[in-house]
Design an enzyme around this catalytic site. Structure first.
Site, mmCIF file in Angstrom:
data_model
loop_
_atom_site.group_PDB
_atom_site.id
_atom_site.type_symbol
_atom_site.label_atom_id
_atom_site.label_comp_id
_atom_site.label_asym_id
_atom_site.label_seq_id
_atom_site.Cartn_x
_atom_site.Cartn_y
_atom_site.Cartn_z
ATOM 1 N N ASP A 1 -6.733 -1.687 1.571
ATOM 2 C CA ASP A 1 -7.538 -0.619 2.487
ATOM 3 C C ASP A 1 -7.953 -1.500 3.523
ATOM 4 O OD1 ASP A 1 -8.003 1.759 3.335
ATOM 5 O OD2 ASP A 1 -9.848 2.229 1.890
ATOM 6 N N ARG B 1 -6.147 1.389 -5.012
ATOM 7 C CA ARG B 1 -5.144 1.022 -3.779
ATOM 8 C C ARG B 1 -5.023 -0.471 -3.800
ATOM 9 N NH1 ARG B 1 -8.047 3.772 0.218
ATOM 10 N NH2 ARG B 1 -7.743 5.684 -1.061
ATOM 11 N N ASP C 1 -10.097 -0.649 7.090
ATOM 12 C CA ASP C 1 -10.457 0.366 8.124
ATOM 13 C C ASP C 1 -11.194 -0.383 9.237
ATOM 14 O OD1 ASP C 1 -10.244 2.554 6.470
ATOM 15 O OD2 ASP C 1 -12.128 1.917 4.935
ATOM 16 N N ARG D 1 0.857 -1.198 0.104
ATOM 17 C CA ARG D 1 -0.178 -0.167 -0.081
ATOM 18 C C ARG D 1 0.796 0.992 0.091
ATOM 19 N NH1 ARG D 1 -5.062 2.010 2.529
ATOM 20 N NH2 ARG D 1 -5.033 4.236 1.814
HETATM 21 N N1 ROI Z 1 -15.282 2.342 -3.672
HETATM 22 C C1 ROI Z 1 -15.360 0.841 -3.699
HETATM 23 N N2 ROI Z 1 -16.308 0.403 -4.205
HETATM 24 N N3 ROI Z 1 -14.835 0.165 -2.494
HETATM 25 C C2 ROI Z 1 -13.892 0.598 -1.734
HETATM 26 O O1 ROI Z 1 -13.468 -0.088 -0.847
HETATM 27 C C3 ROI Z 1 -13.503 1.988 -1.680
HETATM 28 N N4 ROI Z 1 -12.701 2.578 -0.963
HETATM 29 C C4 ROI Z 1 -12.217 3.840 -1.099
HETATM 30 C C5 ROI Z 1 -13.055 4.715 -2.341
HETATM 31 C C6 ROI Z 1 -11.918 5.316 -3.167
HETATM 32 C C7 ROI Z 1 -13.745 5.982 -1.369
HETATM 33 N N5 ROI Z 1 -13.956 3.900 -3.181
HETATM 34 C C8 ROI Z 1 -14.111 2.913 -2.868
HETATM 35 O O2 ROI Z 1 -11.384 4.348 -0.334
#
Ligand code: ROI
Length: 167
Positions: free
Chosen positions: A101, A98, A103, A89
């Site tokens: 990610d 990315r 969270d 990342r």
């Molecule tokens: N859009 C989708 N569909 N899934 C994600 O995990 C995701 N993550 C993000 C942003 C760019 C907002 N859009 C995303 O960080």
């Protein structure tokens, strides 16, 4: 003997849209479950999803993992950032593509408001790619602190552009 921390339940959102997202999500799951003081409770199906935000990027693969942990929320965040980095990342473009990610969506029933960590995740009510996999691993009456119950949020957020990936 020092007493250990109590266990808390937490939910982690996983997303990837670069490289081999299905493989990356599977590898991240193993890495999270392998952390000291973390145990997996459940893992949602994988979902393919249209990007939210800038559209000039590949579709995402998303999932949600339910864990129990004795790590504090800031420590859990630090461990998750280590796993993101280990998967290549690079933090550059806001809302850009990315490799991985991770969270913290929910941590126990806590409201956390720190510069680098806001829980529940502020965008949670608006994101079908989070709410639908969350509903696969949580009770539908799960309270989302400050935002209502999961079932109410789901009703208000249609599963547009979200497809379960057959596995
Ligand atoms: N859009 C989708 N569909 N899934 C994600 O995990 C995701 N993550 C993000 C942003 C760019 C907002 N859009 C995303 O960080």
């Amino acid at each position: 003997m020092t007493p250990s921390n109590p266990w808390f339940e937490a939910y982690i959102g996983l997303g990837s849209n670069l490289g081999d997202p299905i493989h990356t999500i599977a590898s991240a799951r193993l890495a999270i479950a392998g952390l000291a003081d973390v145990e997996e409770i459940a893992f949602s199906p994988l979902y393919g999803s249209r990007p939210v935000g800038p559209q000039d990027q590949p579709d995402y693969v998303n999932a949600v993992m339910r864990i129990k942990t004795r790590l504090s929320a800031p420590n859990l965040l630090k461990q998750l950032q280590g796993i993101e980095n280990a998967h290549g990342r690079v933090r550059s473009v806001r809302w850009g593509a990315r490799t991985l990610d991770l969270d913290i969506l929910l941590y126990d029933q806590q409201l956390i408001n720190q510069p680098d960590l806001i829980v529940p995740h502020p965008e949670l009510p608006n994101r079908a790619f989070v709410l639908h996999p969350l509903a696969d691993v949580a009770d539908s009456d799960l309270p989302i602190p400050g935002k209502g119950r999961l079932a109410e949020l789901l009703t208000a957020c249609p599963a547009d552009g979200l497809k379960r990936i057959a596995q």
